[in-house]
Structures are given as C-alpha cells and as structure tokens.
Design an enzyme around this catalytic site. Sequence first.
Site, short mmCIF file in Angstrom:
data_model
loop_
_atom_site.label_atom_id
_atom_site.label_comp_id
_atom_site.label_asym_id
_atom_site.label_seq_id
_atom_site.Cartn_x
_atom_site.Cartn_y
_atom_site.Cartn_z
N HIS A 117 0.82 -1.22 0.00
CA HIS A 117 0.00 0.00 0.00
C HIS A 117 0.85 1.27 0.00
CE1 HIS A 117 -3.64 -2.23 0.39
NE2 HIS A 117 -3.40 -2.66 1.61
N ASP A 126 -3.20 -10.48 -2.43
CA ASP A 126 -3.76 -10.01 -1.17
C ASP A 126 -5.25 -9.70 -1.34
OD1 ASP A 126 -2.38 -8.62 1.51
OD2 ASP A 126 -4.23 -7.60 0.93
N HIS A 136 -6.55 -7.02 -0.48
CA HIS A 136 -6.58 -5.61 -0.83
C HIS A 136 -5.72 -5.36 -2.06
CE1 HIS A 136 -7.00 -5.76 3.69
NE2 HIS A 136 -8.08 -5.08 3.36
N ASP A 183 -4.68 -12.70 3.55
CA ASP A 183 -5.93 -12.22 4.13
C ASP A 183 -7.13 -12.45 3.21
OD1 ASP A 183 -4.85 -10.39 2.38
OD2 ASP A 183 -4.87 -8.71 3.78
#
Length: 311
Positions: free
Chosen positions: A126, A163, A165, A244
């Site tokens: 990120h 991921d 995200h 995740d």
Amino acid sequence: MITSYLTHPDIALHDMGSHHPESPMRLEAIRARLMLSGVLQQTMQSEPGPASTLQLERVHAPDYLSALDAQRPQSGLQQLDSDTRMGPHSLDAASLAAGAAVRGVDLVCGNRADNVFCAVRPPGHHAERALAMGFCFYNNVAVAAAHARAAHGIERIAVLDFDVHQGNGTLDIFHDDPAVLVCSSYQEAFYPWRYLTGAWPNIVNTPLPAGTGSRGFRTAVEQHWLPALERHRPQLVLLSSGFDAHRDDPLGQLALDHEDFHWVTTLAMDVARRHAGGKLVSVLEGGYHLKTLPLSVEAHLIALLGHAYSV
C-alpha cells in the site's frame, strides 16, 4: 528446490499497539507452525540487512523518506493515518523488510537459491511513492523490482499480488512503466479505494466479488493473469503474498483456502520456470488470522519447495 527463508528478530520491535491486527505475533505464529511441521528446516534460513537509502529512493520520493524519518517518535506511537502508526523502531523494521526483498533478488539472480520467501513486516504494497498507508511505510516489492533492474540488469519483471486488498502502492509506482507487469487480485469495491479506475497496459486489475471462493479466484487468475504474463515473458517474478483472502481472515470477505495459496504459488513458479529460469521472490503482505495465517504460509512454502500439498 533450494528455498531461502529470510527474516530478522528486530522486525518484532515494530508494534502498533496491543489491539492492532498487524502484530508481531504474526511472524511468531508463522515460525512456530513451520518449525512444528518441519517445513522451516527444509529451507535455507538467513537474516537480511536493512535497505539502503539509494535502494529506497529508487521508488520513493526523497522528501517523503525525510518526512517519515522526521516523524519517528522517541517513544509511543505517531499516527500517520487511521490505521497506520509509527513507533520508535517501525522504520528500522520497514528497512529490514525492504532489505529482505533486496537480498532475495540477489540470491535468485546470483543462483544461490531457486526461490525466496521473505517473512517480514510491516507489509509494503500500500506504500505509494510519497504516501504511507494501510500499515505500510516502504514498498518492499517495488524496492526489490527496482534493485533487480539496477543491480542485475533485469529488463522485464512481473509482480503478482494476491492479497485481499489491491496493491495500490505498487500500481502508483509502476503504472506508467512497461517493464513491470503488475497483476493484482483483490476484493472489489474495498480498501484502499485507489486506482480502481483507469487503464494501463502493464496493469491487470482482477477485482473479485465478496464471497469469491476457490473456483472464482482460480478462473479469474487463469483468464486475466496468464495471457498477460505470457506476453510479458518476465525475467523475474515477484510475489506480494497476502493471505488475508482466506475465508477466516477478519479483514476481508473473500473465501480462499490454504490449497488456493499452494495453487497460485505453483502457477507463479511455472511462469518463472518458463520465462525467468525459475527466479521468484515472495514477500509477505497481509494475513491477520493467527490460526489460519501460519497454515496458509505453510502451503505457500510447500509449493516453493516443489512439494505437493495435502490437507
């Protein structure tokens, strides 16, 4: 297969608070499981050094790095955004995480390992060129990619991010760089809500509806990633390995199982074998359920070691 396992005890000094999901317990739980199952003993273990300022500045703005360092607290926590906090040792841990990714590239490019897993935190995908967010300070995979080009002359790189995200930081850094193909699967209409629109020839966004399980994930990866990877013919494969997307993870609503992480790892290894002489470096990103994260990483490492997976 020679799989290198890179981590460092000082990474545990980065702590964003007792109730924060990005906890030092993540790596402790992974190590305990891998030792119990004997998988860790099958790897070549070593400790990385920190990334250099030059290595970080290849992907991050110097002013951003200076500003981060200026915010380093002597004690307590400095809040950077709603979920990212910096403690006295956070940047040291982040530098070791990026340094592990760099060392991983050196190992595979120097033919000292077939592949590498970097058991590191804080995560990195990120972190944009000039913005810390989503638990991330330095973009570990981006630092590795830039190092591969500068130090080893690698011309074509693929970053595969699975991921829950989207890897917005990696997109921010490379979205106008045709030498780096970025394939990112993630839960659609979900954090970080950046780079969800827009089209770039070297970016393959693969949004997945909440609740997507094994079949939907595997079909999407085969349909969206494989054609782009075959066209790109990467000379190095980097993985942003987020666990995740597991069905039990508290931070998302995808429904993958351990077998899916073994499958996508094997797929990435096949791509690396065809185009990159097998050179692959995996860097830990998300994964916050302390019982399922170690099992997912175990499945990932079993694939890296070249073994079949059985429940």
